[in-house]
Design a protein around this motif. Structure first.
Motif, mmCIF file in Angstrom:
data_model
loop_
_atom_site.group_PDB
_atom_site.id
_atom_site.type_symbol
_atom_site.label_atom_id
_atom_site.label_comp_id
_atom_site.label_asym_id
_atom_site.label_seq_id
_atom_site.Cartn_x
_atom_site.Cartn_y
_atom_site.Cartn_z
ATOM 1 N N PRO A 8 0.849 -1.077 -0.005
ATOM 2 C CA PRO A 8 0.053 -0.021 0.109
ATOM 3 C C PRO A 8 0.899 1.214 -0.145
ATOM 4 C CG PRO A 8 0.197 -0.618 2.223
ATOM 5 C CD PRO A 8 0.849 -1.818 1.274
ATOM 6 N N THR A 9 0.127 2.499 -0.023
ATOM 7 C CA THR A 9 0.998 3.802 0.098
ATOM 8 C C THR A 9 1.330 3.990 1.600
ATOM 9 O OG1 THR A 9 -0.584 4.608 -1.751
ATOM 10 C CG2 THR A 9 0.913 6.209 -0.727
ATOM 11 N N HIS A 10 0.374 3.790 2.155
ATOM 12 C CA HIS A 10 0.778 3.824 3.819
ATOM 13 C C HIS A 10 0.509 2.931 4.546
ATOM 14 C CE1 HIS A 10 0.676 8.034 2.229
ATOM 15 N NE2 HIS A 10 1.682 8.436 3.169
ATOM 16 N N GLN A 17 4.205 -6.904 15.287
ATOM 17 C CA GLN A 17 3.483 -7.404 14.136
ATOM 18 C C GLN A 17 4.232 -7.721 12.790
ATOM 19 O OE1 GLN A 17 0.066 -4.150 13.730
ATOM 20 N NE2 GLN A 17 -1.206 -5.991 14.233
ATOM 21 N N GLN A 18 3.623 -8.206 12.084
ATOM 22 C CA GLN A 18 4.215 -8.543 10.758
ATOM 23 C C GLN A 18 3.614 -7.893 9.578
ATOM 24 O OE1 GLN A 18 2.461 -10.729 8.356
ATOM 25 N NE2 GLN A 18 4.327 -10.833 6.814
ATOM 26 N N VAL A 19 4.437 -7.513 8.613
ATOM 27 C CA VAL A 19 3.828 -6.735 7.498
ATOM 28 C C VAL A 19 4.542 -7.293 6.113
ATOM 29 C CG1 VAL A 19 5.895 -5.173 7.544
ATOM 30 C CG2 VAL A 19 3.483 -4.243 6.783
ATOM 31 N N THR A 20 3.577 -7.116 5.160
ATOM 32 C CA THR A 20 3.951 -7.216 3.824
ATOM 33 C C THR A 20 3.777 -6.328 2.754
ATOM 34 O OG1 THR A 20 3.196 -9.825 4.123
ATOM 35 C CG2 THR A 20 3.383 -8.869 1.819
ATOM 36 N N LEU A 21 4.929 -5.877 1.981
ATOM 37 C CA LEU A 21 4.503 -4.722 1.040
ATOM 38 C C LEU A 21 4.943 -5.506 -0.233
ATOM 39 C CD1 LEU A 21 7.165 -2.493 2.858
ATOM 40 C CD2 LEU A 21 4.838 -2.771 3.376
ATOM 41 N N ARG A 22 4.267 -5.067 -1.071
ATOM 42 C CA ARG A 22 4.153 -5.358 -2.400
ATOM 43 C C ARG A 22 4.980 -4.486 -3.727
ATOM 44 N NH1 ARG A 22 -0.105 -7.240 0.439
ATOM 45 N NH2 ARG A 22 -0.254 -9.354 0.391
ATOM 46 N N CYS A 23 5.458 -4.970 -4.660
ATOM 47 C CA CYS A 23 5.906 -4.194 -5.758
ATOM 48 C C CYS A 23 5.642 -4.929 -7.073
ATOM 49 C CB CYS A 23 7.441 -4.217 -5.559
ATOM 50 S SG CYS A 23 8.340 -3.327 -6.803
ATOM 51 N N SER A 24 5.157 -4.026 -8.127
ATOM 52 C CA SER A 24 5.225 -4.568 -9.299
ATOM 53 C C SER A 24 6.102 -3.906 -10.285
ATOM 54 C CB SER A 24 3.759 -4.248 -10.154
ATOM 55 O OG SER A 24 2.712 -5.067 -9.236
ATOM 56 N N PRO A 25 7.156 -4.444 -10.758
ATOM 57 C CA PRO A 25 8.045 -3.868 -11.762
ATOM 58 C C PRO A 25 7.694 -3.311 -12.815
ATOM 59 C CG PRO A 25 8.445 -6.181 -12.105
ATOM 60 C CD PRO A 25 7.180 -6.105 -10.945
ATOM 61 N N LYS A 26 8.473 -2.389 -13.439
ATOM 62 C CA LYS A 26 8.212 -1.832 -14.828
ATOM 63 C C LYS A 26 7.983 -2.742 -15.619
ATOM 64 C CE LYS A 26 10.361 1.543 -17.726
ATOM 65 N NZ LYS A 26 9.290 2.298 -18.200
ATOM 66 N N SER A 27 7.228 -2.632 -16.638
ATOM 67 C CA SER A 27 6.815 -3.642 -17.794
ATOM 68 C C SER A 27 8.237 -4.093 -18.420
ATOM 69 C CB SER A 27 5.901 -3.225 -18.761
ATOM 70 O OG SER A 27 5.803 -4.132 -19.911
ATOM 71 N N GLY A 28 8.610 -5.330 -18.489
ATOM 72 C CA GLY A 28 9.639 -5.750 -19.162
ATOM 73 C C GLY A 28 10.978 -5.901 -18.286
ATOM 74 N N ALA A 87 9.983 3.723 8.410
ATOM 75 C CA ALA A 87 10.550 3.979 7.201
ATOM 76 C C ALA A 87 9.717 4.103 5.777
ATOM 77 C CB ALA A 87 11.857 3.380 7.123
ATOM 78 N N LEU A 88 10.458 4.819 4.678
ATOM 79 C CA LEU A 88 9.694 4.636 3.487
ATOM 80 C C LEU A 88 10.503 3.447 2.901
ATOM 81 C CD1 LEU A 88 8.214 5.771 1.165
ATOM 82 C CD2 LEU A 88 10.139 7.088 0.592
ATOM 83 N N TYR A 89 9.878 2.509 2.234
ATOM 84 C CA TYR A 89 10.350 1.312 1.856
ATOM 85 C C TYR A 89 9.947 1.474 0.276
ATOM 86 C CZ TYR A 89 10.999 -0.886 6.135
ATOM 87 O OH TYR A 89 11.252 -0.998 7.579
ATOM 88 N N LEU A 90 11.421 1.488 -0.493
ATOM 89 C CA LEU A 90 11.161 1.679 -1.974
ATOM 90 C C LEU A 90 11.776 0.463 -2.488
ATOM 91 C CD1 LEU A 90 13.333 4.842 -1.906
ATOM 92 C CD2 LEU A 90 11.059 4.741 -2.427
ATOM 93 N N CYS A 91 10.794 0.135 -3.614
ATOM 94 C CA CYS A 91 11.206 -0.850 -4.576
ATOM 95 C C CYS A 91 11.652 -0.337 -5.859
ATOM 96 C CB CYS A 91 9.791 -1.584 -4.919
ATOM 97 S SG CYS A 91 9.939 -2.647 -6.183
ATOM 98 N N GLY A 110 7.236 4.301 -3.354
ATOM 99 C CA GLY A 110 7.678 3.771 -1.708
ATOM 100 C C GLY A 110 6.331 3.460 -0.939
ATOM 101 N N THR A 111 6.490 2.760 -0.101
ATOM 102 C CA THR A 111 5.451 2.634 0.934
ATOM 103 C C THR A 111 5.902 3.159 2.406
ATOM 104 O OG1 THR A 111 4.451 0.483 -0.040
ATOM 105 C CG2 THR A 111 4.301 0.852 2.384
ATOM 106 N N ARG A 112 5.273 3.992 2.837
ATOM 107 C CA ARG A 112 5.614 4.513 4.175
ATOM 108 C C ARG A 112 4.980 3.702 5.234
ATOM 109 N NH1 ARG A 112 9.010 8.161 5.789
ATOM 110 N NH2 ARG A 112 8.487 9.435 3.998
ATOM 111 N N LEU A 113 5.965 3.010 6.024
ATOM 112 C CA LEU A 113 5.516 2.220 6.988
ATOM 113 C C LEU A 113 5.882 2.834 8.613
ATOM 114 C CD1 LEU A 113 4.889 -0.299 8.630
ATOM 115 C CD2 LEU A 113 7.066 -1.345 8.150
ATOM 116 N N THR A 114 4.774 3.007 9.344
ATOM 117 C CA THR A 114 4.764 3.600 10.683
ATOM 118 C C THR A 114 4.622 2.470 11.695
ATOM 119 O OG1 THR A 114 4.136 5.780 9.666
ATOM 120 C CG2 THR A 114 3.940 5.181 12.107
#
Lengths: 116, 114
Positions: A8-10, A17-28, A87-91, A110-114
């Motif tokens: 997510p965005t934030h 706790q546990q958290v999962t962040l997701r990333c979709s790469p640029k096409s190709g 932090a901000l998590y960047l893919c 990025g996803t801002r995790l607090t």
């Protein structure tokens, strides 16, 4: 052509706790790297995935783990969250060509995790 | 150990003035050097990169950077700053044997006065 997207965005979590962040790469693109950017700091390399395997890892504990799927998308998992994980998590994604000059990374917003 | 130093945390320039952002690196081999810009709520956008050859590199948005091996520096410059250039700028070093494991500086935040 969509660039790198992250969800997510934030996110707000509590300690332990546990958290999962997701990333979709640029096409190709087939390579995904994850970075942690603490407030007021530059991004720090967490790890990189290529062909569904972790190829490189930075100086982060095992609480940080990841996965890459056959469609090249990726997840970052963090267990037993600490306040310091806020932090901000960047893919970033790239296409592995074996040529340094063309392996350029493209970053998502990025996803801002607090962690409270 | 690899490291990147950006000695200026904040810089304020007037619109239309010239700009130079400093970057010094420490790396044991031939460095691959990058400058990225980050606007609020945005990811990092690549401005320019240096691999080899001409030490003066041209990038997007009118930016350029000069690699000086003797000074271990890769300073970013722009002759005339626009208000839209206000953002945070990051210098990064990439090792030869790992294309995407970057080491970033801590950033320089640029403010532009009207």
């Amino acid at each position: 052509d969509a660039g790198v997207t992250q969800s997510p965005t934030h996110l707000i979590k509590t300690r332990g706790q546990q958290v999962t962040l997701r990333c979709s790469p640029k096409s190709g693109h087939d390579t995904v790297s994850w970075y942690q950017q603490a407030l007021g700091q530059g991004p720090q390399f967490i790890f990189q995935y290529y062909e569904e395997e972790e190829r490189q890892r930075g100086n982060f504990p095992d609480r940080f783990s990841g996965h890459q799927f056959p469609n090249y998308s990726s997840e970052l998992n963090v267990n037993a969250l600490l306040l310091g994980d806020s932090a901000l998590y960047l893919c970033a994604s790239s296409l592995f060509t074996g040529q340094r000059e063309t392996d350029t990374q493209y970053f998502g917003p990025g996803t801002r995790l607090t962690v409270l | 150990a690899q490291s990147v130093t950006q000695p200026d945390i904040h810089i304020t320039v007037s619109e239309g003035a010239s700009l130079e952002l400093r970057c010094n690196y420490s790396y044991g081999a031939t460095p691959y050097l990058f400058w990225y810009v980050q606007s609020p709520g945005q990811g990092l956008q690549l401005l320019l990169k240096y691999f080899s050859g001409d030490t003066l590199v041209q990038g997007i948005k009118g930016f350029e950077a000069e690699f000086k091996r003797s000074q271990s520096s890769f300073n970013l410059r722009k002759p005339s700053v626009h208000w839209s250039d206000a953002a945070e700028y990051f210098c990064a070093v990439g090792p030869m044997n790992n294309f995407n494991k970057f080491y970033f500086g801590s950033g320089t935040k640029l403010n532009v006065k009207p």
